[in-house]
Scaffold this motif. Sequence first.
Motif, mmCIF file in Angstrom:
data_model
loop_
_atom_site.group_PDB
_atom_site.id
_atom_site.type_symbol
_atom_site.label_atom_id
_atom_site.label_comp_id
_atom_site.label_asym_id
_atom_site.label_seq_id
_atom_site.Cartn_x
_atom_site.Cartn_y
_atom_site.Cartn_z
ATOM 1 N N GLU A 72 0.832 -1.210 0.000
ATOM 2 C CA GLU A 72 0.000 0.000 0.000
ATOM 3 C C GLU A 72 0.864 1.256 0.000
ATOM 4 N N ARG A 125 1.189 4.096 -2.918
ATOM 5 C CA ARG A 125 0.992 5.518 -2.628
ATOM 6 C C ARG A 125 2.117 6.356 -3.233
ATOM 7 N N ARG A 152 -8.134 0.515 -12.598
ATOM 8 C CA ARG A 152 -7.657 0.397 -11.216
ATOM 9 C C ARG A 152 -6.828 1.607 -10.820
ATOM 10 N N LYS A 165 -9.228 4.320 -9.981
ATOM 11 C CA LYS A 165 -9.882 4.069 -8.694
ATOM 12 C C LYS A 165 -8.969 4.481 -7.529
ATOM 13 N N HIS A 166 -7.721 3.985 -7.575
ATOM 14 C CA HIS A 166 -6.779 4.320 -6.495
ATOM 15 C C HIS A 166 -6.476 5.816 -6.486
ATOM 16 N N TYR A 167 -6.384 6.414 -7.664
ATOM 17 C CA TYR A 167 -6.071 7.836 -7.764
ATOM 18 C C TYR A 167 -7.174 8.680 -7.146
ATOM 19 N N ARG A 168 -8.432 8.333 -7.474
ATOM 20 C CA ARG A 168 -9.560 9.087 -6.919
ATOM 21 C C ARG A 168 -9.614 8.951 -5.396
ATOM 22 N N GLU A 169 -9.328 7.749 -4.899
ATOM 23 C CA GLU A 169 -9.322 7.547 -3.452
ATOM 24 C C GLU A 169 -8.247 8.399 -2.777
ATOM 25 N N ALA A 170 -7.108 8.592 -3.464
ATOM 26 C CA ALA A 170 -5.998 9.346 -2.878
ATOM 27 C C ALA A 170 -6.169 10.854 -3.022
ATOM 28 N N TYR A 171 -6.735 11.305 -4.176
ATOM 29 C CA TYR A 171 -6.738 12.734 -4.466
ATOM 30 C C TYR A 171 -8.130 13.342 -4.630
ATOM 31 N N GLY A 172 -9.173 12.534 -4.537
ATOM 32 C CA GLY A 172 -10.523 13.055 -4.574
ATOM 33 C C GLY A 172 -10.995 13.531 -5.924
ATOM 34 N N SER A 229 -10.470 12.595 -10.527
ATOM 35 C CA SER A 229 -9.973 11.618 -11.490
ATOM 36 C C SER A 229 -8.627 12.078 -12.060
#
Length: 313
Positions: free
Chosen positions: A257, A261, A293, A296-303, A305
């Motif tokens: 993880e 990051r 994917r 998805k991870h990018y949106r979770e990290a930076y809010g 797209s």
Amino acid sequence: MGELLTLASREVGDVESTWRRFVPSAALQRVDPRTFAFSWTSAAMPGFSVVKYRLNASVQSAIEPDGQLMACRVASRGGWVGTPRGDLNAGLPWLSLDDPTSARWHTRADVRAFVFDRALAEEEARRLAGDDRFALRAATTRPAPVDRDLAAHWERVFQHVAGSSFVPGAATPLIEVELRRHALHATLAAFSPAFGAALERSSQRRAAPRSVRRAIAYMEQHAHEPITVDDVAVASGISSRGLQYAFRRALDQTPTEYLRRERLAGAHAELQQAMPVSVSEVARRWGFASASRFAKHYREAYGRSPRQTLRGE
């Protein structure tokens, strides 16, 4: 970059000669040429190959890998797979290590396989298991899956790895390392009870903050390179299993993880430059084989797209 190979043929000899590029012992013992048709796709990477082909014909074949580890599934109605020790369940994937393995089918078969260099796979398995004594042999592996759930997981991993490997230009060196590691982990989990047991044991029970700091520094410096968690563990002077435990205790997250990051941060910085690049190109450069994917991870990290970042929104 991995070497991609695609082939369609109606020549019986093409099957055997193509297979032998990946498994030198492969042999077709009986083939009905009347309905013969052959289509092949493969990707060869350092120490690892992904193979997928369809063969229309009644066939009996055999392999005996030398210096290799091969996990395979032959999907065919009425198919048969066996070793000198006995028959295997033809509806499930199987592993070939030391014993010869034979298969036969009628009409048509869809074959998919991972082929690993045995020495490199054993070395990586030791790092994954945190056990320097782990060896790939009959005592630690079996030709049949441990259970159906792990067999199904192997099938899903194959589809993911093949889908990521068979796209021209998609598998960067960084992605190739991750795909090989993912494929080997799924294969060992499916066919090696000893590997599963080793993963359950922790070779280090106390957290190692110094090792965690070394791991973080190494990941920050090398996130743009094709490193794995195993490389991070070696650089930190700790086993892979011990590093997992130390990260969980110190940071409440896994090394994987944290490495993801760091790679997301690199991709984020590149997208912020608003240069004429595509999101998928940036994703691949930072080790994300799947654009969805990555998003998805990018949106979770930076809010937002990746495309919004690229457009400066």
